[in-house]
Design a protein around this motif. Structure first.
Motif, short mmCIF file in Angstrom:
data_model
loop_
_atom_site.label_atom_id
_atom_site.label_comp_id
_atom_site.label_asym_id
_atom_site.label_seq_id
_atom_site.Cartn_x
_atom_site.Cartn_y
_atom_site.Cartn_z
N ASP A 1 0.84 -1.19 0.00
CA ASP A 1 0.00 0.00 0.00
C ASP A 1 0.88 1.25 0.00
OD1 ASP A 1 -2.31 1.57 0.14
OD2 ASP A 1 -2.30 1.54 2.34
N ILE A 2 1.47 1.54 -1.14
CA ILE A 2 2.45 2.61 -1.26
C ILE A 2 1.87 3.78 -2.05
CG2 ILE A 2 4.69 3.29 -2.17
CD1 ILE A 2 5.56 0.37 -1.78
N PHE A 3 1.93 4.96 -1.45
CA PHE A 3 1.58 6.18 -2.15
C PHE A 3 2.81 6.84 -2.75
CE2 PHE A 3 1.03 10.85 -2.08
CZ PHE A 3 0.02 10.96 -3.02
N SER A 4 3.84 6.95 -1.97
CA SER A 4 5.08 7.53 -2.46
C SER A 4 6.24 7.06 -1.60
CB SER A 4 5.01 9.06 -2.48
OG SER A 4 4.85 9.58 -1.17
N ILE A 5 7.42 7.15 -2.17
CA ILE A 5 8.64 6.77 -1.48
C ILE A 5 9.62 7.94 -1.54
CG2 ILE A 5 10.58 5.17 -1.36
CD1 ILE A 5 8.85 3.08 -2.71
N ASN A 6 10.15 8.30 -0.42
CA ASN A 6 11.14 9.36 -0.38
C ASN A 6 12.54 8.74 -0.48
OD1 ASN A 6 12.37 11.85 -0.13
ND2 ASN A 6 12.09 11.98 2.09
N THR A 7 13.24 8.69 0.61
CA THR A 7 14.59 8.15 0.59
C THR A 7 14.57 6.62 0.63
OG1 THR A 7 15.43 10.12 1.71
CG2 THR A 7 16.82 8.16 1.75
N MET A 8 15.43 6.02 -0.14
CA MET A 8 15.70 4.59 -0.05
C MET A 8 17.20 4.43 0.18
SD MET A 8 13.33 2.95 -3.09
CE MET A 8 13.16 1.35 -2.26
N GLY A 9 17.55 3.38 0.88
CA GLY A 9 18.96 3.21 1.14
C GLY A 9 19.33 1.84 1.65
N TRP A 10 20.61 1.69 1.87
CA TRP A 10 21.18 0.46 2.38
C TRP A 10 21.99 0.73 3.64
CZ3 TRP A 10 19.90 -4.19 0.33
CH2 TRP A 10 19.34 -4.19 -0.94
N PHE A 11 21.80 -0.12 4.61
CA PHE A 11 22.57 -0.12 5.84
C PHE A 11 23.17 -1.50 6.02
CE2 PHE A 11 19.68 3.32 6.14
CZ PHE A 11 20.18 4.24 7.05
N ARG A 12 24.17 -1.59 6.86
CA ARG A 12 24.76 -2.89 7.12
C ARG A 12 25.17 -2.99 8.58
NH1 ARG A 12 30.49 -2.35 3.73
NH2 ARG A 12 31.54 -0.89 5.17
N GLN A 13 25.24 -4.23 9.04
CA GLN A 13 25.62 -4.48 10.42
C GLN A 13 26.46 -5.75 10.48
OE1 GLN A 13 22.38 -4.76 13.24
NE2 GLN A 13 23.74 -4.10 14.90
N ALA A 14 27.66 -5.61 10.99
CA ALA A 14 28.56 -6.73 11.19
C ALA A 14 28.52 -7.14 12.67
CB ALA A 14 29.98 -6.36 10.78
N PRO A 15 28.87 -8.38 12.97
CA PRO A 15 28.87 -8.82 14.37
C PRO A 15 29.73 -7.91 15.25
CG PRO A 15 29.11 -10.69 12.92
CD PRO A 15 29.23 -9.47 12.06
N GLY B 1 -1.05 10.50 5.87
CA GLY B 1 -0.18 11.45 5.22
C GLY B 1 1.16 11.64 5.91
N ILE B 2 1.59 10.62 6.63
CA ILE B 2 2.86 10.70 7.32
C ILE B 2 3.86 9.72 6.71
CG2 ILE B 2 1.81 11.45 9.46
CD1 ILE B 2 2.13 8.59 10.51
N TRP B 3 5.11 10.02 6.89
CA TRP B 3 6.17 9.14 6.43
C TRP B 3 6.52 8.13 7.50
CZ3 TRP B 3 7.41 9.42 1.45
CH2 TRP B 3 7.19 10.62 0.77
N ASN B 4 6.58 6.88 7.11
CA ASN B 4 7.03 5.80 7.99
C ASN B 4 8.29 5.17 7.42
OD1 ASN B 4 4.98 5.88 10.02
ND2 ASN B 4 3.57 4.88 8.59
#
Length: 122
Positions: A27-41, A106-109
Motif C-alpha cells: 500500500d504505497i503512495f510515495s517513497i522518499n529516501t531509499m537506502g542500504w545499511f549494514r551491520q557486522a557482528p 499522510g505521514i512518512w514511515n
C-alpha cells in the motif's frame, strides 16, 4: 501492508562483485529516501548509501568509489552495485525506505527489509 524484499547477497571472494536489489511493495503512495545499511557482528548498524526520490545519492566514505546505489522509481526498487569487495564489507545488509501509504494519515514511515547476508572471504 508494505514490504521490502531484498535479494542478491551471497559469498564472494575479495575483489569480487555483488548486486543487491530491494523491491518495495504494498500500500504505497510515495517513497522518499531509499537506502542500504549494514551491520557486522559486534558493530552498530551503519549507513552504506542512500538515494533520494530524485536520484541524489550519499555514500559512506568506506564504500565511496566502490559501491553505486541506484533506483527505479517506477518499480519501487533500489539497487546496490558492490565492486572491489573487501572482507570488511562482510555484514548483513538491510534495505531501508521512507514510505507514505495510500491509505494512511499522510505521514512518512520508515520500513526495513529482513536483511541479506554478504560474506567476502577467500
Amino acid at each position: 501492508q508494505v514490504q521490502l524484499v531484498e535479494s542478491g547477497g551471497g559469498l564472494v571472494q575479495p575483489g569480487g562483485s555483488l548486486r543487491l536489489s530491494c523491491v518495495a511493495s504494498g500500500d504505497i503512495f510515495s517513497i522518499n529516501t531509499m537506502g542500504w545499511f549494514r551491520q557486522a557482528p559486534g558493530k552498530e548498524r551503519e549507513l552504506v548509501a542512500t538515494t533520494n526520490s530524485n536520484g541524489r545519492t550519499n555514500y559512506a566514505d568506506s564504500v565511496k568509489d566502490r559501491f553505486t546505489i541506484s533506483r527505479d522509481n517506477a518499480q519501487n526498487t533500489v539497487y546496490l552495485q558492490m565492486n572491489s569487495l573487501k572482507p570488511d564489507d562482510t555484514a548483513t545488509y538491510y534495505c531501508n525506505a521512507e514510505i507514505k501509504k495510500r491509505t494512511g494519515w499522510g505521514i512518512w514511515n520508515e520500513y526495513w527489509g529482513q536483511g541479506t547476508q554478504v560474506t567476502v572471504s577467500s
